[in-house]
Design a protein around this motif. Structure first.
Motif, mmCIF file in Angstrom:
data_model
loop_
_atom_site.group_PDB
_atom_site.id
_atom_site.type_symbol
_atom_site.label_atom_id
_atom_site.label_comp_id
_atom_site.label_asym_id
_atom_site.label_seq_id
_atom_site.Cartn_x
_atom_site.Cartn_y
_atom_site.Cartn_z
ATOM 1 N N ALA A 59 1.916 50.574 -33.086
ATOM 2 C CA ALA A 59 2.740 51.776 -32.910
ATOM 3 C C ALA A 59 1.904 53.051 -32.771
ATOM 4 C CB ALA A 59 3.756 51.891 -34.040
ATOM 5 N N PRO A 60 0.875 53.275 -33.615
ATOM 6 C CA PRO A 60 0.064 54.484 -33.422
ATOM 7 C C PRO A 60 -0.691 54.509 -32.097
ATOM 8 C CG PRO A 60 -0.294 53.570 -35.619
ATOM 9 C CD PRO A 60 0.522 52.575 -34.850
ATOM 10 N N VAL A 61 -1.166 53.357 -31.643
ATOM 11 C CA VAL A 61 -1.857 53.290 -30.349
ATOM 12 C C VAL A 61 -0.895 53.693 -29.236
ATOM 13 C CG1 VAL A 61 -2.911 51.717 -28.653
ATOM 14 C CG2 VAL A 61 -3.539 51.542 -31.075
ATOM 15 N N ALA A 62 0.311 53.150 -29.273
ATOM 16 C CA ALA A 62 1.310 53.453 -28.244
ATOM 17 C C ALA A 62 1.681 54.933 -28.266
ATOM 18 C CB ALA A 62 2.552 52.591 -28.457
ATOM 19 N N CYS A 63 2.016 55.451 -29.437
ATOM 20 C CA CYS A 63 2.454 56.850 -29.537
ATOM 21 C C CYS A 63 1.363 57.807 -29.073
ATOM 22 C CB CYS A 63 2.878 57.178 -30.964
ATOM 23 S SG CYS A 63 4.434 56.399 -31.450
ATOM 24 N N ARG A 64 0.157 57.617 -29.534
ATOM 25 C CA ARG A 64 -0.940 58.515 -29.166
ATOM 26 C C ARG A 64 -1.197 58.471 -27.662
ATOM 27 N NH1 ARG A 64 -1.827 62.805 -29.350
ATOM 28 N NH2 ARG A 64 -1.151 62.653 -31.483
ATOM 29 N N THR A 65 -1.211 57.281 -27.088
ATOM 30 C CA THR A 65 -1.481 57.134 -25.652
ATOM 31 C C THR A 65 -0.389 57.810 -24.822
ATOM 32 O OG1 THR A 65 -2.607 55.044 -26.110
ATOM 33 C CG2 THR A 65 -2.003 55.474 -23.814
ATOM 34 N N ILE A 66 0.860 57.595 -25.204
ATOM 35 C CA ILE A 66 1.986 58.194 -24.481
ATOM 36 C C ILE A 66 1.951 59.720 -24.608
ATOM 37 C CG2 ILE A 66 4.507 58.439 -24.474
ATOM 38 C CD1 ILE A 66 4.561 55.393 -25.289
ATOM 39 N N LEU A 67 1.767 60.219 -25.807
ATOM 40 C CA LEU A 67 1.748 61.674 -26.014
ATOM 41 C C LEU A 67 0.590 62.333 -25.270
ATOM 42 C CD1 LEU A 67 2.744 61.776 -29.777
ATOM 43 C CD2 LEU A 67 4.140 62.520 -27.824
ATOM 44 N N GLN B 35 7.427 56.370 -37.805
ATOM 45 C CA GLN B 35 6.332 56.711 -38.707
ATOM 46 C C GLN B 35 5.067 57.081 -37.923
ATOM 47 O OE1 GLN B 35 6.541 56.819 -42.178
ATOM 48 N NE2 GLN B 35 4.543 57.778 -42.014
ATOM 49 N N ALA B 36 4.737 56.286 -36.925
ATOM 50 C CA ALA B 36 3.544 56.551 -36.104
ATOM 51 C C ALA B 36 3.664 57.894 -35.401
ATOM 52 C CB ALA B 36 3.328 55.434 -35.105
#
Length: 169
Positions: free
Chosen positions: A129-137, A164-165
């Motif tokens: 989830a953090p990898v996805a959120c950071r990459t998208i943002l 949460q991420a």
């Protein structure tokens, strides 16, 4: 309008320019999200996927959406979790980044993602989830074309992990 939203739902029902398929490397359908997308799109999707000759993990290819409410399906094979020492995070980051770049190339303003690799590929949700959120943002900050991305979570546990991420990004 928020640029990035996290929702609970069925990605095959989302009206958007492109949905992303958590595909396998053959692109010929499978279980989970991949199977659901192929069933909802109809047999034309499989026929077009056969012409693409597969796709390496972390890369992305695009097809028409056929019977889906999305114009396009972006297929990206996620990494299989092998304990974290086989470049899995980088490959997962590439899935999101390459899918968004392809969406931009095709003029897609709206994109919907599933949680890539966290099902049968066993990528830990709290790491994915953090990898996805950071990459998208990061991508949304630079893109003038892609203006809205939705993370479409299949269940409440997945949505909570992405919420949460996102709060920690």
């Amino acid at each position: 309008m928020e640029k990035f939203t996290i929702i609970l739902g069925d990605i095959t029902k989302i009206k958007t320019d492109a949905i992303v398929n958590a595909a396998n490397t053959t692109l010929l359908g499978g279980g989970g999200v991949d199977g659901a997308i192929h069933r909802a799109a109809g047999p034309q999707l499989l026929a077009e996927c056969r012409t693409l000759h597969g796709c390496p993990t972390g890369q992305a290819k695009i097809t028409k959406g056929y019977r889906l409410p999305a114009n396009y399906v972006i297929h990206t094979p996620g990494p299989i979790w092998r304990g974290g020492s086989c470049n899995e995070r980088n490959l997962l980051r590439n899935c999101y980044a390459n899918s968004l770049a392809l969406a931009e190339t095709y003029g897609c303003r709206t994109v919907a993602f599933p949680s890539i690799s966290t099902g049968i590929y066993h990528f830990p949700l709290d790491l994915a989830a953090p990898v996805a959120c950071r990459t998208i943002l990061d991508f949304l900050q630079k893109s003038a074309i892609v203006t809205k991305v939705q993370m479409v979570c299949f269940d409440e546990q997945t949505k909570q992990a992405y919420d949460q991420a996102f709060m920690n990004c």
